[in-house]
Enzyme design. Structure first.
Site, short mmCIF file in Angstrom:
data_model
loop_
_atom_site.label_atom_id
_atom_site.label_comp_id
_atom_site.label_asym_id
_atom_site.label_seq_id
_atom_site.Cartn_x
_atom_site.Cartn_y
_atom_site.Cartn_z
CG ASP A 13 -1.86 -1.21 1.22
OD1 ASP A 13 -2.21 -1.68 0.13
OD2 ASP A 13 -2.17 -1.69 2.32
CE LYS A 16 2.37 -2.57 -4.26
NZ LYS A 16 2.10 -2.14 -2.88
CE LYS A 18 0.80 10.25 -7.77
NZ LYS A 18 0.59 11.56 -7.32
CG ASN A 38 -2.90 -10.91 -2.34
OD1 ASN A 38 -2.84 -10.71 -3.55
ND2 ASN A 38 -1.92 -11.51 -1.70
N GLY A 40 -4.49 -4.39 -3.81
CA GLY A 40 -5.48 -3.34 -4.11
C GLY A 40 -4.71 -2.11 -4.50
CG HIS A 41 -1.92 -2.17 -6.97
ND1 HIS A 41 -0.98 -2.73 -7.80
CD2 HIS A 41 -1.68 -2.71 -5.74
CE1 HIS A 41 -0.22 -3.56 -7.11
NE2 HIS A 41 -0.63 -3.58 -5.85
CB THR A 42 -5.85 3.53 -5.26
OG1 THR A 42 -6.10 2.63 -4.19
CG2 THR A 42 -7.02 4.46 -5.48
CD GLN A 223 0.68 -9.03 -2.46
OE1 GLN A 223 1.36 -9.71 -3.20
NE2 GLN A 223 -0.58 -8.76 -2.71
CB THR A 238 1.67 -12.31 0.77
OG1 THR A 238 0.63 -12.90 0.00
CG2 THR A 238 2.83 -11.89 -0.13
CB THR A 298 -7.07 -0.84 -1.58
OG1 THR A 298 -6.26 0.23 -1.13
CG2 THR A 298 -7.68 -0.49 -2.91
NE ARG A 304 -3.99 0.42 3.49
CZ ARG A 304 -4.14 1.18 2.41
NH1 ARG A 304 -3.79 2.45 2.41
NH2 ARG A 304 -4.65 0.65 1.30
N GLY A 414 -0.15 13.82 -3.35
CA GLY A 414 -1.60 13.64 -3.41
C GLY A 414 -1.91 12.47 -4.33
#
Ligand code: GDP
Ligand code: IMO
Ligand code: MG
Length: 423
Positions: A13, A16, A18, A38, A40-42, A223, A238, A298, A304, A414
């Site tokens: 988290d 990565k 972005k 597993n 979750g990349h935003t 991860q 993991t 995510t 977290r 940001g």
């Protein structure tokens, strides 16, 4: 053309998604090389906030080829859901290749992951419960089903029956659950096969050909360093190899193909799930980081755990991964603090460690040794250059760079593409 790797340097988290999206602008292909949903990349761009779990974070660019490599474990249900969600928001179907060698997450993997966590009680790993560990276990035990088995349902069915005979024993006798039915599973996966057969292919060949033809290829890790099965905080890790070495295995390319290894580091530290975390903050300061940084998982929505930046971990990450440059993310989240701390070493039993101790007893019991620096206490979220950052923020970045031993070439202030500083 050499390939570039993006890796998480902490416990995941780091941002990565972005950074991958930002770099994808100069890429022709983006490849995921390990893990599963597993991750979750935003990605925040073009008026969308995408939360990607299996699809590589280059999907917002229609010209990019997206590749899901052999090192992944795939829940076809999750992949189809993600593809449907892209369609729902009006994005075109990505140009996708799904490795035939990737392993399948089966319904019993999910059940076994959740049941095993329940049985562990307080000793649980805090997994995402999505079946990742049990799917990698079956891969190593050579009883896994692979994506290519979807293309021959006769073989799929034979392999399923072999696997299910022992899985049902475990589900019923050890965990007291109902047995699963091979017909039901085969019917369900036949439907997934219909939907996915057009994207299944030879990922390693496609990636190597792209590199041979001078294309720019980005390998996106999921991860992070400290969740790596060999070099992370085992057993609170993991089941795959997020480190740079894992990229070659998961994508099927030679190490001599890699030139640039970009480590993504958050300006502080977070962790989801159980396990040691030397700089964790349990009071107001950690709470501020969590609320300002929106530090909620995510994938699972879990809060977290938050703490100060840990330079010992970053130095370790640089060593294991051969990081050539660092992208520092979420610097804006620290803007409200009067002072900022960073951990430069650990103390255990009267001894100072300025490197990662190899023994878990030391890491679990150590106390962080902090340096304290002046905060900047001003909004930096619209800064467009390093020069425009407050003096105290620049001093923090410079000190981190000195401790990490790799240049900080990108600073994120940001979530959106525009909030990115290159130096
Ligand atoms: P990943 O798993 O490494 O891709 O990271 P996640 O997407 O799980 O978590 C990072 C979160 O921070 C996401 O919600 C991003 O939109 C957000 N984010 C990324 N970079 C920045 C940043 O520089 N500042 C802030 N405030 N948020 C960021
Ligand atoms: P991205 O790619 C943060 C953590 C889980 C748990 C441990 C094992 O978004 O950075 P698993 O389900 O993999 O067996 O869980 O690993 N974990 C992550 N933490 N970010 C992730 O991915 C993670 N993927 C797994 O919380 O502690
Ligand atoms: Mg994430």
């Amino acid at each position: 053309m050499p390939a570039t790797i993006i890796i998480g340097t902490q416990w995941g988290d780091e941002g990565k998604g972005k950074v991958t999206d930002w770099l994808a602008n100069e890429m022709d292909m983006v490849v995921r090389y390990q893990g599963g949903h597993n991750a979750g990349h935003t990605v925040v761009a073009d008026g969308h906030e995408l939360k990607l779990h299996l699809l590589p974070s280059g999907v917002l660019y229609p010209r990019i080829t997206s590749v899901i490599g052999s090192g992944l474990v795939i829940d076809p249900r999750a992949l189809i859901k993600e593809l449907d969600e892209l369609k729902e928001i009006g994005l075109s179907e990505p140009n996708l290749i799904l490795s035939a060698n990737a392993h399948l997450i089966m319904p019993y993997h999910r059940l076994l992951d959740q049941a095993s966590e329940l049985k562990l009680g307080k000793a649980k790993i805090g997994t995402t419960g999505l079946g990742i560990g049990p799917a990698y276990t079956d891969k190593a035990s050579r009883v896994g089903l692979r994506v290519q088995d979807l293309l021959d349902m006769k073989i799929f069915r034979e392999k399923l029956e072999v696997a299910l005979s022992s899985k049902n024993q475990v589900l019923t006798k050890i965990y007291g659950l109902e047995p699963l039915d091979a017909d039901d599973i085969a019917d369900e996966y036949r439907g997934y096969a219909e939907r996915l057969k057009g994207v299944i292919g030879d990922a390693s060949r496609v990636i190597n050909e792209a590199l041979d033809n001078g294309k720019n290829v980005l390998l996106e890790g999921a991860q992070g360093m400290m969740l790596d099965i060999d070099y992370g905080t085992y057993p609170f890790v993991t089941s795959s190899s997020p480190i740079a070495g894992g990229a070659c295995i998961g994508a099927g390319i030679s190490p001599i193909r890699i030139k640039r290894i970009i480590g993504i580091a958050k300006a502080y530290t977070t962790r989801v799930g159980s396990g040691p975390f030397p700089t964790e903050l349990e009071g107001d300061t950690g709470e501020t980081m969590r609320s300002v940084g929106c530090e909620f998982g995510t994938t699972t929505g879990r809060p977290r755990r938050c703490g100060w930046f840990d330079a010992v971990i970053l130095k370790y990450s640089t060593r294991i991964n051969g990081i050539t440059e660092i992208a520092l993310t979420k610097l804006d989240v620290l803007s409200s603090f009067e002072t900022v701390k960073l951990c430069v070493a650990y103390e255990y039993d009267g001894k100072i460690y300025d490197y990662m101790p190899y023994h878990q007893t030391v890491f679990h019991g150590c106390k962080p040794v902090y340096e304290e620096m002046e905060g900047w206490q001003s909004d930096i979220s619209s800064a467009t250059s390093y020069e425009k950052l407050p003096k105290a923020a620049k001093a923090y970045i410079d000190r981190l760079q000195e401790l990490i031993g790799a240049p900080i070439t990108m600073i994120s202030v940001g979530p959106s593409r525009t909030q990115t500083i290159i130096r």
